[in-house]
Design a protein around this motif. Structure first.
Motif, PDB file in Angstrom:
ATOM      1  N   LYS A 270      -8.304 -51.487  -1.936  1.00 33.74           N
ATOM      2  CA  LYS A 270      -9.025 -52.491  -2.718  1.00 33.74           C
ATOM      3  C   LYS A 270      -9.477 -53.679  -1.875  1.00 33.74           C
ATOM      4  CE  LYS A 270      -4.754 -54.703  -4.412  1.00 33.74           C
ATOM      5  NZ  LYS A 270      -3.806 -53.659  -3.933  1.00 33.74           N
TER       6      LYS A 270
ATOM      7  N   SER B 171     -13.194 -51.400   0.844  1.00 33.91           N
ATOM      8  CA  SER B 171     -13.232 -49.963   0.595  1.00 33.91           C
ATOM      9  C   SER B 171     -14.367 -49.246   1.322  1.00 33.91           C
ATOM     10  CB  SER B 171     -13.339 -49.698  -0.914  1.00 33.91           C
ATOM     11  OG  SER B 171     -14.546 -50.230  -1.437  1.00 33.91           O
TER      12      SER B 171
ATOM     13  N   SER C 195      -7.823 -46.479  -8.287  1.00 39.30           N
ATOM     14  CA  SER C 195      -8.842 -45.900  -9.152  1.00 39.30           C
ATOM     15  C   SER C 195      -9.245 -44.546  -8.602  1.00 39.30           C
ATOM     16  CB  SER C 195     -10.079 -46.808  -9.216  1.00 39.30           C
ATOM     17  OG  SER C 195     -10.763 -46.796  -7.969  1.00 39.30           O
TER      18      SER C 195
ATOM     19  N   GLU D  45     -11.476 -45.102  -5.542  1.00 41.24           N
ATOM     20  CA  GLU D  45     -10.755 -45.379  -4.302  1.00 41.24           C
ATOM     21  C   GLU D  45     -10.052 -44.136  -3.782  1.00 41.24           C
ATOM     22  OE1 GLU D  45      -9.891 -50.179  -4.665  1.00 41.24           O
ATOM     23  OE2 GLU D  45      -8.201 -48.788  -4.620  1.00 41.24           O
TER      24      GLU D  45
ATOM     25  N   GLY E 281      -1.727 -49.164  -9.983  1.00 39.90           N
ATOM     26  CA  GLY E 281      -2.622 -49.664 -11.015  1.00 39.90           C
ATOM     27  C   GLY E 281      -2.076 -49.476 -12.417  1.00 39.90           C
TER      28      GLY E 281
ATOM     29  N   TYR F 209     -11.629 -58.685   0.286  1.00 39.37           N
ATOM     30  CA  TYR F 209     -12.070 -59.213  -1.000  1.00 39.37           C
ATOM     31  C   TYR F 209     -13.381 -59.987  -0.872  1.00 39.37           C
ATOM     32  CZ  TYR F 209      -7.341 -57.751  -1.846  1.00 39.37           C
ATOM     33  OH  TYR F 209      -6.204 -56.998  -1.908  1.00 39.37           O
TER      34      TYR F 209
ATOM     35  N   VAL G  15     -16.241 -56.033  -1.330  1.00 35.96           N
ATOM     36  CA  VAL G  15     -15.752 -55.208  -2.443  1.00 35.96           C
ATOM     37  C   VAL G  15     -15.871 -55.912  -3.791  1.00 35.96           C
ATOM     38  CG1 VAL G  15     -14.171 -53.690  -1.220  1.00 35.96           C
ATOM     39  CG2 VAL G  15     -13.398 -55.952  -1.898  1.00 35.96           C
TER      40      VAL G  15
END
Length: 419
Positions: free
Chosen positions: A60, A63, A82, A85, A103, A373, A376
């Motif tokens: 995350k 990616s 996910s 991913e 998750g 971050y 993504v």
């Protein structure tokens, strides 16, 4: 340490001037350094030399397939949250038996994909989830290896929006219910209990919360084994911070000592999920100054990058050091400015009252520590295309995600027949 440094009067990525890359790909763009990715992964891994440990990169954080592939070649596993991913990790060459699926909201079709792939472990976050996983695994004639993510109610002393280990957070199963939940899960068909998982938050700059959480996990492993559960895996999560604002977080070596001391001789495989620590300082966001505007009370540096390209300052009040691509001259001094983007939101502000060398329209700047971050979490707000991503390797670079044309964005919308 990273590989973005001034050479010959301008900022380089490894052996390439960022200004030269900007001429070819346009601005804004993200640039990642292969040498920094490799160094950060190797330094973290080295902290667990001699231990039975698996480093699962938290996809995350960044990616891009090229980033994941770079880490896969170093032996990294993956922590995914996910189906997308998971598919990225597999496509990049990470073996399924080195992938953990975390998750709080896994759907049955995601569970099915992971079971068919043969992943190492599901980090289960609730009782309803384990019951659904049991149904899916039984239908497929498979067994799902699981660890419950336990919420140790430990304050990570980090930003409220990235704290995950307190009782009030949505993550994990309550500490006081662990024995009952493990006991009930052990009776479900298609479920194999093999581990315990904990992750208390992100961007931690203090080792005490880690130590508190890890010691609680150790006690829990002893307790679960006494209750008849075979615990062979302990996932200690990630969360170790990086020096965004000059605050120096603990070194991976010291973090490793805390983890290994807490786990002692439990005889388990330790799993770690670093993300930001690996990619954060391995990336920069390069942007061009559009205008310098003198307001009634403030001077504004208006960039072509915006909050939709780098959301951390708007969402988390995140700090990013800003460098001019041209090496500053001490004789030029600095001035106090607000650094903003072109989006029609007051929140589209990267820095307020920041001391920067004087800049003019057409100058380039780089946001440091933008590898995690950043891309993504980008969006196409204001119908602004996602920015390209570039990977540098020595004196070579490749565009690893292209900037889509506006025509491509418009074609994604479909008009109903009555219009």
């Amino acid at each position: 340490m990273d590989h973005f440094n001034y050479q010959n009067g301008e900022l380089y990525a490894e052996n390439l001037p960022l200004a030269e890359i900007a001429k070819e790909v346009g601005t804004p763009f993200y640039c990642y350094s292969t040498a920094t990715l490799e160094r950060h992964f190797n330094v973290f891994s080295k902290a667990f030399d001699g231990a039975n440990a698996l480093v699962c990169y938290a996809v995350k954080a960044n990616s891009n397939l090229a980033v994941i592939k770079t880490l896969a070649k170093l032996g990294a596993g993956a922590d995914v949250v996910s189906e997308g991913e998971l598919r990225r990790a597999l496509e990049a060459g990470i073996p399924a038996n080195k992938i953990v699926f975390s998750g709080v909201g896994k759907k049955p079709h995601e569970m099915e994909l992971a079971l068919n792939a043969g992943i190492l472990q599901f980090n289960v976050e609730s009782e309803p989830e384990v019951r659904v996983l049991s149904e899916v695994a039984t239908r497929l004639g498979k067994v799902a290896p699981i660890a419950f993510r336990v919420n140790p109610d430990v304050d990570a002393k980090t930003h409220a929006k990235i704290s995950t280990g307190k009782a009030e957070n949505k993550f994990g199963v309550p500490w006081q219910d662990v024995s009952r939940i493990y006991g009930e899960a052990a009776t479900l068909p298609g479920i194999k209990i093999q581990g315990v998982d904990v992750h208390i938050g992100s961007q931690l700059t203090d080792l005490d919360p880690f130590n508190n959480a890890f010691m609680r996990v150790r006690e829990l492993v002893d307790q679960l084994r006494k209750e008849g559960h075979e615990i062979t895996q302990v996932d200690l999560g990630g969360g170790l911070g990086i020096p965004y604002d000059g605050t120096i977080p603990p070194a991976p070596e010291n973090y490793g000592q805390v983890a290994l001391q807490a786990m002692g001789n439990l005889g388990v495989q330790l799993i770690f999920e670093p993300g930001r620590l690996i990619v954060g300082n391995a990336g920069v966001l390069v942007s061009e100054v559009i205008y310098v505007k003198q307001g009634a009370e403030r001077k504004f540096v208006i960039l072509d990058a915006a909050m939709n390209d780098l959301i951390r300052p708007a969402m988390y009040d995140g700090y990013h050091h800003i460098d001019t691509i041209r090496q500053p001259n001490e004789a030029d001094g600095t001035e106090m400015v607000d650094v903003v983007g072109p989006v029609c939101e007051t929140g589209d502000t990267f820095a307020k009252g920041r001391e920067l060398p004087p800049v003019s329209a057409g100058d380039l700047v780089a946001f440091r520590s933008a590898g995690a971050y950043g891309a993504v979490m980008a969006s196409t707000y204001n119908t602004r295309p996602l920015v390209p991503e570039v990977l540098v390797n020595g004196d070579d670079f490749a565009v690893i995600r292209e900037r889509p044309a506006l025509e491509e964005l418009l074609k994604q919308d479909k008009l109903p027949e009555w219009l």
